[in-house]
Design an enzyme around this catalytic site. Structure first.
Site, PDB file in Angstrom:
ATOM      1  N   CYS A 272      -9.517  37.104 -17.792  1.00 36.40           N
ATOM      2  CA  CYS A 272      -8.909  37.114 -16.454  1.00 36.40           C
ATOM      3  C   CYS A 272      -8.255  38.437 -16.082  1.00 36.40           C
ATOM      4  CB  CYS A 272      -7.901  35.981 -16.349  1.00 36.40           C
ATOM      5  SG  CYS A 272      -8.674  34.353 -16.420  1.00 36.40           S
TER       6      CYS A 272
HETATM    7  N1  LIG Z   1     -11.205  31.188 -19.709  1.00 35.42           N
HETATM    8  C1  LIG Z   1     -10.208  31.064 -18.868  1.00 35.42           C
HETATM    9  O1  LIG Z   1      -9.074  30.915 -19.277  1.00 35.42           O
HETATM   10  C2  LIG Z   1     -10.446  31.073 -17.356  1.00 35.42           C
HETATM   11  C3  LIG Z   1      -9.411  30.643 -16.530  1.00 35.42           C
HETATM   12  C4  LIG Z   1      -9.613  30.605 -15.168  1.00 35.42           C
HETATM   13  C5  LIG Z   1     -10.830  31.016 -14.635  1.00 35.42           C
HETATM   14  N2  LIG Z   1     -11.825  31.454 -15.445  1.00 35.42           N
HETATM   15  C6  LIG Z   1     -13.091  31.834 -14.812  1.00 35.42           C
HETATM   16  O2  LIG Z   1     -14.027  30.792 -15.015  1.00 35.42           O
HETATM   17  C7  LIG Z   1     -15.340  31.331 -15.163  1.00 35.42           C
HETATM   18  C8  LIG Z   1     -15.929  30.891 -16.496  1.00 35.42           C
HETATM   19  O3  LIG Z   1     -15.110  31.377 -17.529  1.00 35.42           O
HETATM   20  P1  LIG Z   1     -15.197  30.826 -19.021  1.00 35.42           P
HETATM   21  O4  LIG Z   1     -14.017  31.402 -19.718  1.00 35.42           O
HETATM   22  O5  LIG Z   1     -15.397  29.364 -19.026  1.00 35.42           O
HETATM   23  O6  LIG Z   1     -16.529  31.548 -19.519  1.00 35.42           O
HETATM   24  P2  LIG Z   1     -17.379  31.201 -20.837  1.00 35.42           P
HETATM   25  O7  LIG Z   1     -18.145  32.415 -21.153  1.00 35.42           O
HETATM   26  O8  LIG Z   1     -16.512  30.575 -21.873  1.00 35.42           O
HETATM   27  O9  LIG Z   1     -18.374  30.056 -20.350  1.00 35.42           O
HETATM   28  C9  LIG Z   1     -19.348  30.263 -19.395  1.00 35.42           C
HETATM   29  C10 LIG Z   1     -20.607  29.547 -19.853  1.00 35.42           C
HETATM   30  O10 LIG Z   1     -21.573  29.674 -18.806  1.00 35.42           O
HETATM   31  C11 LIG Z   1     -22.854  29.745 -19.418  1.00 35.42           C
HETATM   32  N3  LIG Z   1     -23.824  30.248 -18.469  1.00 35.42           N
HETATM   33  C12 LIG Z   1     -24.071  31.511 -18.072  1.00 35.42           C
HETATM   34  N4  LIG Z   1     -25.045  31.535 -17.151  1.00 35.42           N
HETATM   35  C13 LIG Z   1     -25.434  30.266 -16.948  1.00 35.42           C
HETATM   36  C14 LIG Z   1     -26.394  29.647 -16.126  1.00 35.42           C
HETATM   37  N5  LIG Z   1     -27.126  30.348 -15.272  1.00 35.42           N
HETATM   38  N6  LIG Z   1     -26.553  28.316 -16.198  1.00 35.42           N
HETATM   39  C15 LIG Z   1     -25.786  27.587 -17.037  1.00 35.42           C
HETATM   40  N7  LIG Z   1     -24.857  28.107 -17.856  1.00 35.42           N
HETATM   41  C16 LIG Z   1     -24.678  29.437 -17.800  1.00 35.42           C
HETATM   42  C17 LIG Z   1     -22.614  30.621 -20.632  1.00 35.42           C
HETATM   43  O11 LIG Z   1     -23.635  30.440 -21.601  1.00 35.42           O
HETATM   44  C18 LIG Z   1     -21.251  30.127 -21.107  1.00 35.42           C
HETATM   45  O12 LIG Z   1     -21.342  29.122 -22.097  1.00 35.42           O
HETATM   46  C19 LIG Z   1     -15.185  32.826 -15.006  1.00 35.42           C
HETATM   47  O13 LIG Z   1     -15.396  33.175 -13.667  1.00 35.42           O
HETATM   48  C20 LIG Z   1     -13.739  33.061 -15.384  1.00 35.42           C
HETATM   49  O14 LIG Z   1     -13.227  34.233 -14.785  1.00 35.42           O
HETATM   50  C21 LIG Z   1     -11.663  31.469 -16.809  1.00 35.42           C
END
Ligand SMILES: NC(=O)c1ccc[n+]([C@@H]2O[C@H](COP(=O)([O-])OP(=O)(O)OC[C@H]3O[C@@H](n4cnc5c(N)ncnc54)[C@H](O)[C@@H]3O)[C@@H](O)[C@H]2O)c1
Length: 433
Positions: A272
């Site tokens: 983030c």
């Molecule tokens: N981790 C946090 O604490 C947090 C908090 C708030 C917001 N976010 C936001 O949420 C979003 C996701 O973050 P995250 O931490 O869960 O990421 P992450 O990398 O843990 O998970 C994302 C998943 O999406 C999958 N993916 C990628 N392309 C894909 C597709 N086309 N179809 C299906 N699956 C696909 C990846 O393989 C991965 O497993 C980001 O935009 C991030 O900025 C994250």
């Protein structure tokens, strides 16, 4: 306007099929929560290993306990890499990554997820984007791809945005009890988005446009980023002025209004703070031609912190007649935040690299971050034992994981650099950041 009657009814009856696209830190908790309140849930991801682990009931996310995952699997939660399993979804939530590539937003994951969803989109369904991104993404990027299905947003299907606020490792604020901001492309979309999230969380906060909801997340994270940079810069100046920044922060935090406590540290990490403010700065520059100076300054200060930590380590060793070169240095904590295994963008990586480059004999401990994922062969992963602490010329506390033996570290280590202020109430040889 889309007729929301059928979807509203299915949401009410918990029979609406929920597809969560992306099964990571954000997607898995949403999928499990949706399952626990009774929805049939498909968790779609392109990463085969992640899906296999979930299918086996192995949670790779620390906040998600395996019992919770097991209960969801028993209730029908389907982790899958098969697009065909998305067939007939009523609600799709997109939680794919939004990284930076060469300093610019990389929205290709959202694009690909949208292409996949467009293939299965049916009239009356709802699609919600949760990935963090700049204002305008849902309307300008996601919408046209979904409409390549031949269906029109606001006419044939509902479209919404809801920023994720999940805080991994936070024992007080969970997905369920953290208020959830929601927006729809029109009034009818907002109604179903509110209804869907109302089934998952205690409190839903509707806002008036998709862009407003997109900005909320970036405002929250830019606020954090800037305030952390403020105390980081102040920590460096205060030290040179001979003032204890930690005591000053504690005293300032007694003010019951108009002040919020942020503490210095070795830099920011995770998915983030190092990324989201730059999404906003990029958009401001692209659309308005203005530089977002607060973000640039915060980036500058926070990205400089790992180098500052290494300079402080060098100076501390020097004060005790030692050089960094060949010094045995024990790093405690590699994750970017305590109690989690998330090492993405963690400042520990840069600190390790710099110390190794200076010739230090670096060893690292982190019980949360799986071994073998990072650092390379030059840096062995060790347990935080009495022998390791004794043998180190310097212990650097980078992440104050709750289970670390702080009394022992303070009592045994010949020198400590505590970048988190965790040892403030201990007697120890060394310094706070
Ligand atoms: N981790 C946090 O604490 C947090 C908090 C708030 C917001 N976010 C936001 O949420 C979003 C996701 O973050 P995250 O931490 O869960 O990421 P992450 O990398 O843990 O998970 C994302 C998943 O999406 C999958 N993916 C990628 N392309 C894909 C597709 N086309 N179809 C299906 N699956 C696909 C990846 O393989 C991965 O497993 C980001 O935009 C991030 O900025 C994250």
């Amino acid at each position: 306007m889309v007729n929301g009657g059928t979807l509203a009814h299915r949401l009410e009856a918990r029979s609406a099929k929920v597809a969560v696209i992306g099964q990571g830190y954000v997607g898995v908790p949403i999928a499990l929560r949706a399952s626990s309140v009774g929805f049939p849930v498909v968790g779609y991801d392109t990463a085969t290993e992640r899906i296999q682990a979930l299918r086996r009931g192995n949670s790779y996310i620390e906040d998600v306990v395996s019992e919770e995952l097991g209960a969801a699997l028993a209730a029908g939660y389907l982790p899958t890499t098969e697009k065909a399993d998305l067939e007939g979804f009523d609600v799709a939530v997109i939680t794919v990554p939004t990284p930076l590539r060469d300093g610019a937003p990389d929205l290709t994951f959202i694009e690909r997820a949208a292409v996949t969803l467009a293939e299965h989109l049916e009239p009356g369904a709802l699609v919600v984007l949760e990935s963090t991104t700049y204002p305008g993404t849902t309307e300008e990027l996601l919408r046209p791809i979904l409409e390549s299905s031949g269906l029109t947003a606001g006419v044939d299907f509902f479209l919404g945005y809801s920023p994720e606020r999940i805080d991994p490792g936070n024992p007080q604020w969970s997905f369920e009890n953290t208020p959830k901001v929601v927006a729809g492309i029109d009034a009818a979309s907002l109604v179903v988005v509110e209804q869907f999230y109302g089934a998952l969380v205690d409190k839903v906060v509707p806002v008036s446009s998709l862009a407003e909801a997109e900005l909320v997340k970036l405002l929250e994270n830019t606020f954090r980023h800037v305030n952390i940079a403020l105390v980081n810069e102040l920590a460096m100046f205060a030290r040179d002025l001979g003032v204890d920044i930690w005591n000053a922060i504690d005293a300032a935090a007694t003010k019951p209004f108009g002040y919020m406590r942020f503490i210095p540290g070795p830099g920011v990490g995770g998915h983030c703070l190092p990324i989201d403010p730059s999404y906003l700065a990029w958009r401001v520059e692209r659309v308005l031609g203005h530089r977002f100076r607060f973000v640039e300054l915060a980036n500058d200060v926070n990205r400089g912190m790992p180098d500052y930590v290494v300079r402080r380590a060098q100076a501390l060793l020097n004060k005790h007649g030692k050089a960094v070169n060949r010094a045995r240095i024990l790093l405690l904590g590699l994750a970017y935040k305590p109690g989690t295994s998330d090492w993405r963008e963690s400042p520990a990586m840069r600190i390790t690299e710099l110390l190794v480059r200076l010739g230090a004999n670096v060893r690292a401990h982190d019980a949360h971050v799986p071994a073998g994922q990072l650092l390379g062969p030059a840096v062995p992963r060790v347990d935080c034992t009495a022998d390791e602490i004794d043998a180190a010329d310097l212990v650097i506390l980078l992440t104050d994981h709750p289970e670390l033996p702080y009394d022992e570290i303070a009592a045994r280590a010949s020198l400590v650099l505590d970048t988190r202020g965790r040892l403030r109430n201990h007697a120890f040889d060394g310094e706070l950041l």
